[in-house]
Design a protein around this motif. Structure first.
Motif, PDB file in Angstrom:
ATOM      1  N   MET A   1       0.844  -1.173   0.000  1.00 57.58           N
ATOM      2  CA  MET A   1       0.000   0.000   0.000  1.00 57.58           C
ATOM      3  C   MET A   1       0.895   1.245   0.000  1.00 57.58           C
ATOM      4  SD  MET A   1      -2.738   1.118   2.866  1.00 57.58           S
ATOM      5  CE  MET A   1      -4.342   0.884   2.209  1.00 57.58           C
ATOM      6  N   GLN A   2       0.619   2.162  -0.902  1.00 61.39           N
ATOM      7  CA  GLN A   2       1.426   3.361  -1.035  1.00 61.39           C
ATOM      8  C   GLN A   2       0.808   4.492  -0.218  1.00 61.39           C
ATOM      9  OE1 GLN A   2       2.127   4.474  -5.064  1.00 61.39           O
ATOM     10  NE2 GLN A   2       3.305   6.264  -4.523  1.00 61.39           N
ATOM     11  N   ASP A   3       1.652   5.206   0.514  1.00 61.30           N
ATOM     12  CA  ASP A   3       1.217   6.339   1.338  1.00 61.30           C
ATOM     13  C   ASP A   3       1.403   7.618   0.526  1.00 61.30           C
ATOM     14  OD1 ASP A   3       0.569   8.131   3.297  1.00 61.30           O
ATOM     15  OD2 ASP A   3       2.220   7.620   4.630  1.00 61.30           O
ATOM     16  N   ASP A   4       0.297   8.316   0.255  1.00 60.74           N
ATOM     17  CA  ASP A   4       0.351   9.558  -0.518  1.00 60.74           C
ATOM     18  C   ASP A   4       0.508  10.789   0.360  1.00 60.74           C
ATOM     19  OD1 ASP A   4       0.079   8.171  -2.884  1.00 60.74           O
ATOM     20  OD2 ASP A   4      -2.108   8.375  -2.915  1.00 60.74           O
ATOM     21  N   THR A   5       0.728  10.587   1.650  1.00 61.99           N
ATOM     22  CA  THR A   5       0.913  11.703   2.562  1.00 61.99           C
ATOM     23  C   THR A   5       2.241  12.375   2.267  1.00 61.99           C
ATOM     24  OG1 THR A   5      -0.290  10.452   4.249  1.00 61.99           O
ATOM     25  CG2 THR A   5       0.980  12.351   4.998  1.00 61.99           C
ATOM     26  N   PRO A   6       2.235  13.706   2.149  1.00 61.78           N
ATOM     27  CA  PRO A   6       3.504  14.402   1.907  1.00 61.78           C
ATOM     28  C   PRO A   6       4.476  14.129   3.056  1.00 61.78           C
ATOM     29  CG  PRO A   6       1.650  15.939   1.820  1.00 61.78           C
ATOM     30  CD  PRO A   6       1.110  14.618   2.243  1.00 61.78           C
ATOM     31  N   GLU A   7       5.744  14.133   2.727  1.00 60.24           N
ATOM     32  CA  GLU A   7       6.768  13.870   3.731  1.00 60.24           C
ATOM     33  C   GLU A   7       6.817  15.013   4.732  1.00 60.24           C
ATOM     34  OE1 GLU A   7      11.567  13.414   3.933  1.00 60.24           O
ATOM     35  OE2 GLU A   7      10.531  12.648   2.163  1.00 60.24           O
ATOM     36  N   LEU A   8       6.892  14.651   5.994  1.00 57.83           N
ATOM     37  CA  LEU A   8       7.019  15.627   7.065  1.00 57.83           C
ATOM     38  C   LEU A   8       8.503  15.922   7.239  1.00 57.83           C
ATOM     39  CD1 LEU A   8       5.483  17.212   9.252  1.00 57.83           C
ATOM     40  CD2 LEU A   8       5.826  15.254  10.754  1.00 57.83           C
ATOM     41  N   THR A   9       8.876  17.160   6.993  1.00 54.74           N
ATOM     42  CA  THR A   9      10.303  17.509   7.051  1.00 54.74           C
ATOM     43  C   THR A   9      10.756  17.708   8.493  1.00 54.74           C
ATOM     44  OG1 THR A   9       9.936  19.893   6.932  1.00 54.74           O
ATOM     45  CG2 THR A   9      10.113  18.693   4.823  1.00 54.74           C
ATOM     46  N   LYS A  10      12.034  17.566   8.677  1.00 54.24           N
ATOM     47  CA  LYS A  10      12.640  17.817   9.983  1.00 54.24           C
ATOM     48  C   LYS A  10      12.405  19.270  10.390  1.00 54.24           C
ATOM     49  CE  LYS A  10      16.937  17.328  12.533  1.00 54.24           C
ATOM     50  NZ  LYS A  10      18.337  16.909  12.502  1.00 54.24           N
ATOM     51  N   GLU A  11      12.475  20.161   9.408  1.00 51.36           N
ATOM     52  CA  GLU A  11      12.243  21.580   9.685  1.00 51.36           C
ATOM     53  C   GLU A  11      10.813  21.829  10.176  1.00 51.36           C
ATOM     54  OE1 GLU A  11      13.346  25.846   7.701  1.00 51.36           O
ATOM     55  OE2 GLU A  11      12.743  24.241   6.343  1.00 51.36           O
ATOM     56  N   ALA A  12       9.847  21.126   9.596  1.00 49.79           N
ATOM     57  CA  ALA A  12       8.459  21.283  10.034  1.00 49.79           C
ATOM     58  C   ALA A  12       8.289  20.808  11.475  1.00 49.79           C
ATOM     59  CB  ALA A  12       7.517  20.515   9.107  1.00 49.79           C
ATOM     60  N   VAL A  13       8.907  19.689  11.807  1.00 52.13           N
ATOM     61  CA  VAL A  13       8.821  19.168  13.173  1.00 52.13           C
ATOM     62  C   VAL A  13       9.493  20.138  14.147  1.00 52.13           C
ATOM     63  CG1 VAL A  13       9.521  17.281  14.706  1.00 52.13           C
ATOM     64  CG2 VAL A  13       8.660  16.770  12.405  1.00 52.13           C
ATOM     65  N   THR A  14      10.635  20.671  13.777  1.00 51.72           N
ATOM     66  CA  THR A  14      11.349  21.634  14.621  1.00 51.72           C
ATOM     67  C   THR A  14      10.518  22.902  14.803  1.00 51.72           C
ATOM     68  OG1 THR A  14      13.481  20.757  13.915  1.00 51.72           O
ATOM     69  CG2 THR A  14      13.483  22.986  14.844  1.00 51.72           C
ATOM     70  N   ALA A  15       9.942  23.399  13.730  1.00 56.18           N
ATOM     71  CA  ALA A  15       9.115  24.614  13.817  1.00 56.18           C
ATOM     72  C   ALA A  15       7.905  24.375  14.723  1.00 56.18           C
ATOM     73  CB  ALA A  15       8.664  25.053  12.423  1.00 56.18           C
ATOM     74  N   TRP A  16       7.287  23.201  14.599  1.00 50.10           N
ATOM     75  CA  TRP A  16       6.143  22.858  15.446  1.00 50.10           C
ATOM     76  C   TRP A  16       6.555  22.882  16.923  1.00 50.10           C
ATOM     77  CZ3 TRP A  16       1.292  22.572  16.472  1.00 50.10           C
ATOM     78  CH2 TRP A  16       0.844  21.762  17.513  1.00 50.10           C
ATOM     79  N   ALA A  17       7.665  22.227  17.232  1.00 50.37           N
ATOM     80  CA  ALA A  17       8.139  22.171  18.618  1.00 50.37           C
ATOM     81  C   ALA A  17       8.436  23.575  19.143  1.00 50.37           C
ATOM     82  CB  ALA A  17       9.376  21.278  18.711  1.00 50.37           C
ATOM     83  N   GLN A  18       9.043  24.416  18.315  1.00 44.30           N
ATOM     84  CA  GLN A  18       9.343  25.790  18.730  1.00 44.30           C
ATOM     85  C   GLN A  18       8.063  26.573  18.992  1.00 44.30           C
ATOM     86  OE1 GLN A  18      11.836  26.979  15.438  1.00 44.30           O
ATOM     87  NE2 GLN A  18      13.713  26.663  16.629  1.00 44.30           N
ATOM     88  N   LEU A  19       7.066  26.409  18.129  1.00 42.23           N
ATOM     89  CA  LEU A  19       5.784  27.099  18.304  1.00 42.23           C
ATOM     90  C   LEU A  19       5.160  26.736  19.649  1.00 42.23           C
ATOM     91  CD1 LEU A  19       3.438  28.850  17.180  1.00 42.23           C
ATOM     92  CD2 LEU A  19       2.540  26.747  16.143  1.00 42.23           C
ATOM     93  N   VAL A  20       5.134  25.452  19.962  1.00 37.82           N
ATOM     94  CA  VAL A  20       4.544  25.006  21.225  1.00 37.82           C
ATOM     95  C   VAL A  20       5.354  25.518  22.411  1.00 37.82           C
ATOM     96  CG1 VAL A  20       3.974  22.968  22.617  1.00 37.82           C
ATOM     97  CG2 VAL A  20       3.441  22.996  20.167  1.00 37.82           C
ATOM     98  N   ARG A  21       6.662  25.393  22.340  1.00 37.09           N
ATOM     99  CA  ARG A  21       7.521  25.836  23.450  1.00 37.09           C
ATOM    100  C   ARG A  21       7.420  27.347  23.674  1.00 37.09           C
ATOM    101  NH1 ARG A  21      11.802  22.135  21.163  1.00 37.09           N
ATOM    102  NH2 ARG A  21      11.531  20.221  22.350  1.00 37.09           N
ATOM    103  N   VAL A  22       7.450  28.104  22.603  1.00 39.84           N
ATOM    104  CA  VAL A  22       7.363  29.563  22.733  1.00 39.84           C
ATOM    105  C   VAL A  22       6.011  29.962  23.299  1.00 39.84           C
ATOM    106  CG1 VAL A  22       7.221  31.718  21.408  1.00 39.84           C
ATOM    107  CG2 VAL A  22       9.097  30.129  21.011  1.00 39.84           C
ATOM    108  N   SER A  23       4.964  29.350  22.816  1.00 43.38           N
ATOM    109  CA  SER A  23       3.622  29.650  23.320  1.00 43.38           C
ATOM    110  C   SER A  23       3.545  29.396  24.821  1.00 43.38           C
ATOM    111  CB  SER A  23       2.593  28.799  22.579  1.00 43.38           C
ATOM    112  OG  SER A  23       1.309  29.010  23.107  1.00 43.38           O
ATOM    113  N   GLN A  24       4.032  28.244  25.252  1.00 35.94           N
ATOM    114  CA  GLN A  24       4.008  27.910  26.678  1.00 35.94           C
ATOM    115  C   GLN A  24       4.875  28.867  27.489  1.00 35.94           C
ATOM    116  OE1 GLN A  24       5.213  23.804  26.534  1.00 35.94           O
ATOM    117  NE2 GLN A  24       3.131  23.072  26.218  1.00 35.94           N
ATOM    118  N   ALA A  25       6.051  29.207  26.979  1.00 33.65           N
ATOM    119  CA  ALA A  25       6.959  30.096  27.707  1.00 33.65           C
ATOM    120  C   ALA A  25       6.365  31.496  27.864  1.00 33.65           C
ATOM    121  CB  ALA A  25       8.314  30.165  26.995  1.00 33.65           C
ATOM    122  N   VAL A  26       5.794  32.025  26.801  1.00 33.22           N
ATOM    123  CA  VAL A  26       5.208  33.364  26.871  1.00 33.22           C
ATOM    124  C   VAL A  26       4.011  33.373  27.815  1.00 33.22           C
ATOM    125  CG1 VAL A  26       4.055  35.185  25.545  1.00 33.22           C
ATOM    126  CG2 VAL A  26       6.104  34.099  24.637  1.00 33.22           C
TER     127      VAL A  26
END
Length: 147
Positions: A1-26
């Motif tokens: 079975m082929q997965d047509d989901t676009p690849e999740l980049t390392k940069e996207a994961v890093t940006a997500w983590a930063q968004l959550v961390r910054v939101s919590q810190a502020v």
């Protein structure tokens, strides 16, 4: 079975983590400023602001939760505390005999006015002063997209 989901980049994961961390810190810094000034938590301000905007009709508790800026996992406990402090009153709902409508009181509006200068300064210190107008505008557009 082929997965047509676009690849999740390392940069996207890093940006997500930063968004959550910054939101919590502020948010933690804003909460600290409110506490230092002797005010209740930001969730109180958030709930009271939405009830003030809903005057004179008030809001059903589930509507209040939908409008709140902050995730409120235990709205009933929050509204109990607001009511116990005299900041919110409960009325029976005309449309639903089992339901209630929450309304802000005069004391609730007074607390909002007292909290706003501290909250405003916290927004300025921990957010607005760290970005220029173009960055704030760009961030706002990006967040609208995510919403």
């Amino acid at each position: 079975m082929q997965d047509d989901t676009p690849e999740l980049t390392k940069e996207a994961v890093t940006a997500w983590a930063q968004l959550v961390r910054v939101s919590q810190a502020v948010l933690t810094r804003v909460e600290g400023d409110l506490k230092k000034a002797g005010h209740p938590p930001l969730a109180w301000y958030d709930a009271l602001l939405e009830l003030d905007r809903a005057r004179p009709d008030g809001l059903r508790p589930y509507r209040l939760q939908e409008r709140m800026l902050l995730a409120q996992y235990n709205l009933s406990r929050l509204t109990e505390r607001l009511a116990a402090g005299g900041y919110v009153e409960r009325e029976d709902c005309a449309d639903d005999g089992r339901g209630q409508v929450l309304k802000i009181t005069r004391e609730g509006r007074k607390l909002l006015r007292e909290m706003w200068p501290v909250y405003r300064q916290a927004i300025e210190a921990h957010f607005a002063s760290r970005l220029d107008a173009d960055e704030i505008s760009a961030l706002s557009r990006m967040l609208v997209k995510l919403r």
